[in-house]
Enzyme design. Structure first.
Site, short mmCIF file in Angstrom:
data_model
loop_
_atom_site.label_atom_id
_atom_site.label_comp_id
_atom_site.label_asym_id
_atom_site.label_seq_id
_atom_site.Cartn_x
_atom_site.Cartn_y
_atom_site.Cartn_z
N LYS A 14 0.72 -1.28 -0.11
CA LYS A 14 -0.04 -0.10 -0.03
C LYS A 14 0.82 1.15 -0.29
CE LYS A 14 -4.24 1.60 2.12
NZ LYS A 14 -5.22 1.37 3.01
N TYR A 15 0.88 1.97 -1.16
CA TYR A 15 1.72 3.08 -1.33
C TYR A 15 0.87 4.51 -0.83
CZ TYR A 15 5.06 0.39 -3.94
OH TYR A 15 5.97 -0.46 -4.43
N TYR A 16 1.87 5.34 -0.15
CA TYR A 16 1.10 6.64 0.21
C TYR A 16 1.82 7.83 -0.51
CZ TYR A 16 -1.09 4.02 3.68
OH TYR A 16 -1.98 3.10 4.21
N VAL A 19 -2.31 5.96 -2.06
CA VAL A 19 -2.31 6.15 -3.54
C VAL A 19 -2.93 5.16 -4.27
CG1 VAL A 19 -0.91 6.69 -5.36
CG2 VAL A 19 -0.49 7.67 -3.41
#
Length: 183
Positions: free
Chosen positions: A37-39, A107
């Site tokens: 999970k990208y931020y 994101v």
């Protein structure tokens, strides 16, 4: 300071690579599902700075990873800092809550089944990752973790290994960039 020296290649079939790795003494691990999970950062644009921040879940294990900007135009070499977190769903939920409380926003998520093998090549321990990425396809990543003093030799070694394995058309974009359709 440690750097991740990496080349990644799209492939149609992973079985040939597996066979070649076994011939080189590699042992192929069982596949493991990874959910990344990208931020985005609340005050700077990671797409512009070529950085990434993610939470990775592998089974019950959780990791937070920062990836710095790529250092050259031909490989995916970059600084990487990875820290293990408390395992389990609660550990992951707590770091997500912390990130979002600090203004980081999700994101995208990258999900892949990864099989790893380690081989010794040109004096380096090379991690070979064979990935089946949801909605993207199959890829082979060749990676060496090195200090700055060995970075050029590491780049030469993975380029030579890629050639030996018949890998071509290196892809410099991350899985996140590919999923987001960034060029």
């Amino acid at each position: 300071m440690k750097f991740e020296v990496e080349l990644k290649f799209p492939v149609d079939d992973l079985t040939t690579i597996e066979s070649q790795l076994e011939d080189l003494g590699g042992i192929i691990e069982v596949p493991k599902r990874q959910a990344d999970k990208y931020y985005s950062h609340p005050s700077r644009n990671f797409a512009e700075t070529d950085e990434a921040l993610r939470i990775r879940r592998v089974g019950d294990q959780n990791f937070i990873t920062y990836k710095g900007p790529k250092v050259d135009d031909s490989t995916k070499t970059r600084r990487e800092i990875e820290v293990p977190l408390i395992s389990g769903a609660t550990g992951a939920a707590n770091i997500v809550d912390m990130f979002e409380s600090l203004g980081f926003t999700p994101v995208a998520e990258v999900t892949k089944d990864r099989r790893k093998s380690h081989i010794q090549y040109e004096g380096f321990d090379v991690l070979v990752a064979m990935d089946e990425v949801l909605n993207l396809g199959k890829f082979v990543e060749l990676e060496i973790t090195s200090g700055e003093e060995d970075m050029e030799a590491a780049k030469e070694a993975i380029a030579k290994l890629a050639d030996q394995l018949g890998l071509s058309n290196s892809e410099r974009r991350s899985y996140l960039e590919l999923i987001l359709g960034e060029t």
